[in-house]
Design a protein around this motif. Structure first.
Motif, PDB file in Angstrom:
ATOM      1  N   CYS A  34      -8.237   0.012  -5.816  1.00 43.91           N
ATOM      2  CA  CYS A  34      -6.822   0.064  -5.417  1.00 43.91           C
ATOM      3  C   CYS A  34      -5.883  -0.178  -6.607  1.00 43.91           C
ATOM      4  N   ILE A  86      -4.440   0.858   7.314  1.00 47.08           N
ATOM      5  CA  ILE A  86      -3.224   0.234   6.781  1.00 47.08           C
ATOM      6  C   ILE A  86      -1.983   1.023   7.218  1.00 47.08           C
ATOM      7  N   CYS A  96       0.846  -1.207   0.000  1.00 45.65           N
ATOM      8  CA  CYS A  96       0.000   0.000   0.000  1.00 45.65           C
ATOM      9  C   CYS A  96       0.870   1.242   0.000  1.00 45.65           C
ATOM     10  N   TYR A  97       0.681   2.095  -1.009  1.00 48.11           N
ATOM     11  CA  TYR A  97       1.476   3.337  -1.041  1.00 48.11           C
ATOM     12  C   TYR A  97       0.637   4.576  -0.688  1.00 48.11           C
ATOM     13  N   GLN A  98      -0.475   4.325  -0.016  1.00 46.49           N
ATOM     14  CA  GLN A  98      -1.227   5.394   0.638  1.00 46.49           C
ATOM     15  C   GLN A  98      -1.846   6.422  -0.310  1.00 46.49           C
ATOM     16  N   CYS A  99      -2.358   5.962  -1.452  1.00 37.58           N
ATOM     17  CA  CYS A  99      -2.980   6.910  -2.380  1.00 37.58           C
ATOM     18  C   CYS A  99      -4.340   7.387  -1.881  1.00 37.58           C
ATOM     19  N   GLY A 100      -5.019   6.551  -1.080  1.00 39.39           N
ATOM     20  CA  GLY A 100      -6.308   6.951  -0.512  1.00 39.39           C
ATOM     21  C   GLY A 100      -7.518   6.625  -1.361  1.00 39.39           C
ATOM     22  N   CYS A 152      -8.975   3.870  -1.748  1.00 44.61           N
ATOM     23  CA  CYS A 152      -9.869   2.958  -1.016  1.00 44.61           C
ATOM     24  C   CYS A 152     -10.829   3.754  -0.135  1.00 44.61           C
TER      25      CYS A 152
HETATM   26  S1  SF4 Z   1      -6.152   2.233  -2.648  1.00 41.53           S
HETATM   27 FE1  SF4 Z   1      -5.863   2.114  -0.440  1.00 41.53          FE
HETATM   28  S2  SF4 Z   1      -4.882   0.127  -0.119  1.00 41.53           S
HETATM   29 FE2  SF4 Z   1      -4.616   0.629  -2.271  1.00 41.53          FE
HETATM   30  S3  SF4 Z   1      -2.626   1.659  -2.384  1.00 41.53           S
HETATM   31 FE3  SF4 Z   1      -4.197   3.244  -2.198  1.00 41.53          FE
HETATM   32  S4  SF4 Z   1      -4.312   3.644   0.017  1.00 41.53           S
HETATM   33 FE4  SF4 Z   1      -3.268   1.673  -0.252  1.00 41.53          FE
END
Ligand code: SF4
Ligand code: SF4
Length: 135
Positions: free
Chosen positions: A83, A53, A29-33, A35
């Motif tokens: 994701c 996470i 998980c690279y924390q894109c947000g 989700c």
């Molecule tokens: S969508 Fe959520 S789980 Fe996937 S990389 Fe982004 S922050 Fe992480």
């Protein structure tokens, strides 16, 4: 206290247990947000899926265990669909639930549920609720 992203936190015993149950690798998980952006119940969660996470990556096990997030997830898989890294926050939250329930720690006490509610609630909701909240 300063919270750091360390190798020890990223591969702690708790994280390894979650990864074993969920089949997911938290470091992916690279924390894109994305989700949390699509999660229909993140507004009511103490921490949305992205934050859960991140807290786990940072070794904040107790904060995660004491939050309501794992109990509010409805398993809709919107997080997984969105994701870009193929991480399923849903499976991670399910693993957290399983860890608690396997210790025999029920989230709901059946005997405390009011009878009128039990009598009127749809049968399927009761069965699903027991499966999700009771060990
Ligand atoms: S969508 Fe959520 S789980 Fe996937 S990389 Fe982004 S922050 Fe992480
Ligand atoms: S599966 Fe759970 S965490 Fe994922 S989007 Fe649905 S409610 Fe949110």
């Amino acid at each position: 206290m300063q919270i750091k992203l360390t190798k020890e936190n990223l591969h702690s015993e708790f994280v390894k247990l979650i990864e074993r149950i969920s089949g997911e690798e938290l470091a992916n998980c690279y924390q894109c947000g994305n989700c949390t952006g699509g999660c229909p119940v993140s507004y009511a969660m103490d921490f949305g899926p992205r934050e859960i996470i991140r807290l786990l990556q940072l070794g904040q096990e107790d904060t995660v265990k004491n939050s309501n997030s794992m109990w509010l997830c409805v398993g809709c898989l919107q997080c997984y669909c969105r994701c870009p890294k193929g991480v399923s926050a849903a499976k991670i939250l399910e693993a957290l639930r399983q860890i608690t329930l396997r210790k025999g720690e029920d989230h709901e006490q059946i005997k405390e549920i009011p009878f009128p509610f039990m009598k009127n609630a749809p049968q399927q909701a009761i069965v699903c609720g027991f499966r999700k909240f009771v060990s």
